[in-house]
Each structure stands twice: as structure tokens, then as C-alpha cells.
Scaffold this motif. Sequence first.
Motif, short mmCIF file in Angstrom:
data_model
loop_
_atom_site.label_atom_id
_atom_site.label_comp_id
_atom_site.label_asym_id
_atom_site.label_seq_id
_atom_site.Cartn_x
_atom_site.Cartn_y
_atom_site.Cartn_z
N LYS A 112 10.19 -28.47 49.10
CA LYS A 112 8.98 -28.85 48.37
C LYS A 112 9.37 -29.74 47.20
N PRO A 113 8.69 -30.89 47.03
CA PRO A 113 9.03 -31.77 45.90
C PRO A 113 8.62 -31.15 44.57
N GLU A 114 9.38 -31.49 43.54
CA GLU A 114 9.06 -31.02 42.19
C GLU A 114 7.74 -31.59 41.69
N LYS A 115 7.52 -32.84 41.98
CA LYS A 115 6.30 -33.53 41.57
C LYS A 115 5.92 -34.50 42.68
N HIS A 116 4.63 -34.85 42.72
CA HIS A 116 4.14 -35.80 43.71
C HIS A 116 3.40 -36.90 42.97
N VAL A 117 3.81 -38.14 43.21
CA VAL A 117 3.22 -39.31 42.56
C VAL A 117 2.32 -40.02 43.57
N PHE A 118 1.07 -40.23 43.18
CA PHE A 118 0.11 -40.96 44.00
C PHE A 118 -0.21 -42.28 43.30
N VAL A 119 -0.06 -43.38 44.02
CA VAL A 119 -0.36 -44.70 43.47
C VAL A 119 -1.58 -45.24 44.21
N CYS A 120 -2.65 -45.51 43.49
CA CYS A 120 -3.86 -46.04 44.12
C CYS A 120 -3.61 -47.47 44.59
N VAL A 121 -3.92 -47.72 45.86
CA VAL A 121 -3.81 -49.07 46.41
C VAL A 121 -5.16 -49.51 47.00
N GLN A 122 -6.25 -48.92 46.49
CA GLN A 122 -7.60 -49.26 46.96
C GLN A 122 -7.84 -50.76 46.83
N ASN A 123 -8.41 -51.34 47.88
CA ASN A 123 -8.74 -52.77 47.86
C ASN A 123 -10.19 -52.95 48.25
N ARG A 124 -11.03 -53.27 47.29
CA ARG A 124 -12.44 -53.51 47.56
C ARG A 124 -12.75 -55.00 47.68
N GLY A 125 -11.81 -55.83 47.39
CA GLY A 125 -12.04 -57.26 47.49
C GLY A 125 -12.58 -57.86 46.22
N PHE A 150 11.35 -35.78 44.57
CA PHE A 150 9.96 -36.11 44.23
C PHE A 150 9.34 -36.80 45.43
N ALA A 151 8.02 -36.73 45.54
CA ALA A 151 7.30 -37.40 46.62
C ALA A 151 6.53 -38.58 46.04
N LEU A 152 6.41 -39.64 46.84
CA LEU A 152 5.69 -40.85 46.44
C LEU A 152 4.76 -41.22 47.58
N SER A 153 3.45 -41.32 47.27
CA SER A 153 2.46 -41.68 48.29
C SER A 153 1.51 -42.71 47.73
N ASN A 154 1.07 -43.64 48.61
CA ASN A 154 -0.02 -44.51 48.21
C ASN A 154 -1.32 -43.86 48.67
N THR A 155 -2.40 -44.20 48.00
CA THR A 155 -3.67 -43.54 48.27
C THR A 155 -4.83 -44.50 48.01
N GLY A 156 -5.99 -44.12 48.50
CA GLY A 156 -7.22 -44.84 48.18
C GLY A 156 -7.68 -44.46 46.78
N CYS A 157 -8.92 -44.75 46.50
CA CYS A 157 -9.48 -44.56 45.16
C CYS A 157 -9.28 -43.14 44.63
N LEU A 158 -8.83 -43.07 43.39
CA LEU A 158 -8.60 -41.79 42.73
C LEU A 158 -9.77 -41.39 41.83
N GLY A 159 -10.79 -42.24 41.73
CA GLY A 159 -11.97 -41.88 40.94
C GLY A 159 -12.36 -42.93 39.93
N PRO A 160 -11.76 -42.92 38.75
CA PRO A 160 -12.14 -43.91 37.75
C PRO A 160 -11.68 -45.30 38.17
N CYS A 161 -12.37 -46.30 37.66
CA CYS A 161 -12.05 -47.67 38.08
C CYS A 161 -11.63 -48.53 36.88
N ASN A 162 -10.55 -48.16 36.28
CA ASN A 162 -9.96 -48.98 35.22
C ASN A 162 -8.46 -49.04 35.47
#
Length: 107
Positions: free
Chosen positions: A3-16, A49-61
Motif C-alpha cells: 500500500k502506498p504511503e500517499k497517493h497523488v492525483f493530478v487533474c488533467v481535465q480538458n474541456r477545450g 507513493f502512487a501517482l495518478s492522473n484524473t478528471g475534474c477534482l471539483g474547483p476550477c482554479n
Amino acid sequence: MPKPEKHVFVCVQNRGPGHPRGSCMQSGTAEIWDEFAYNFQQKNLNGRFALSNTGCLGPCNGPHVLVYPEGVMYGKVGKEDVAAIVDEHLLGGTPVERLMLPPEIWG
């Protein structure tokens, strides 16, 4: 795999271009993703540690980065901020306060 100690999610959402909410991809998150992947490889962090890309995480800034299990959300992350997140938060255990979004984003 342990099990990773921490998991990092990087938003890569592309709405154009021109979308009213914007998107992390339009804010330069591709460079941030690449920098995290480079740091993980250079510092031999894969597995610990784990590293994953993801869609929108909620806020848009964005670009946004979310670290679990703490649930720390970083906003307006730049390529130059990745080393601080890796060194201070992942390896050092202390979130990077200047990049943290307020807890109210979850409300």
C-alpha cells in the motif's frame, strides 16, 4: 505491491478552449504531470507513493493536485511547485501551505 504511503492525483481535465469552467489542461497541467512523473522516477518514489492522473477534482482554479490520505488540495500549481510538493509533503510530511486551497472547497 505494498500500500502506498500517499497517493497523488493530478487533474488533467480538458474541456477545450472557451469553456466557461475552464480546465486544468488549458492551465498547463501537462507540464505538471510530466514533472511529477520525472520526480517520481529520479527519486525512485514509484511503489512508495502512487501517482495518478484524473478528471475534474471539483474547483476550477487549477491546475489542481490532490494528495491522500490527508485530502490536501493544491491549486494553481506550476511546474516549479512540483519539487516542493514532493520534497516537503510526500517525503517531509508537511503540506506546502502556500499552495493549499482552503478547507471550504469541500463544502
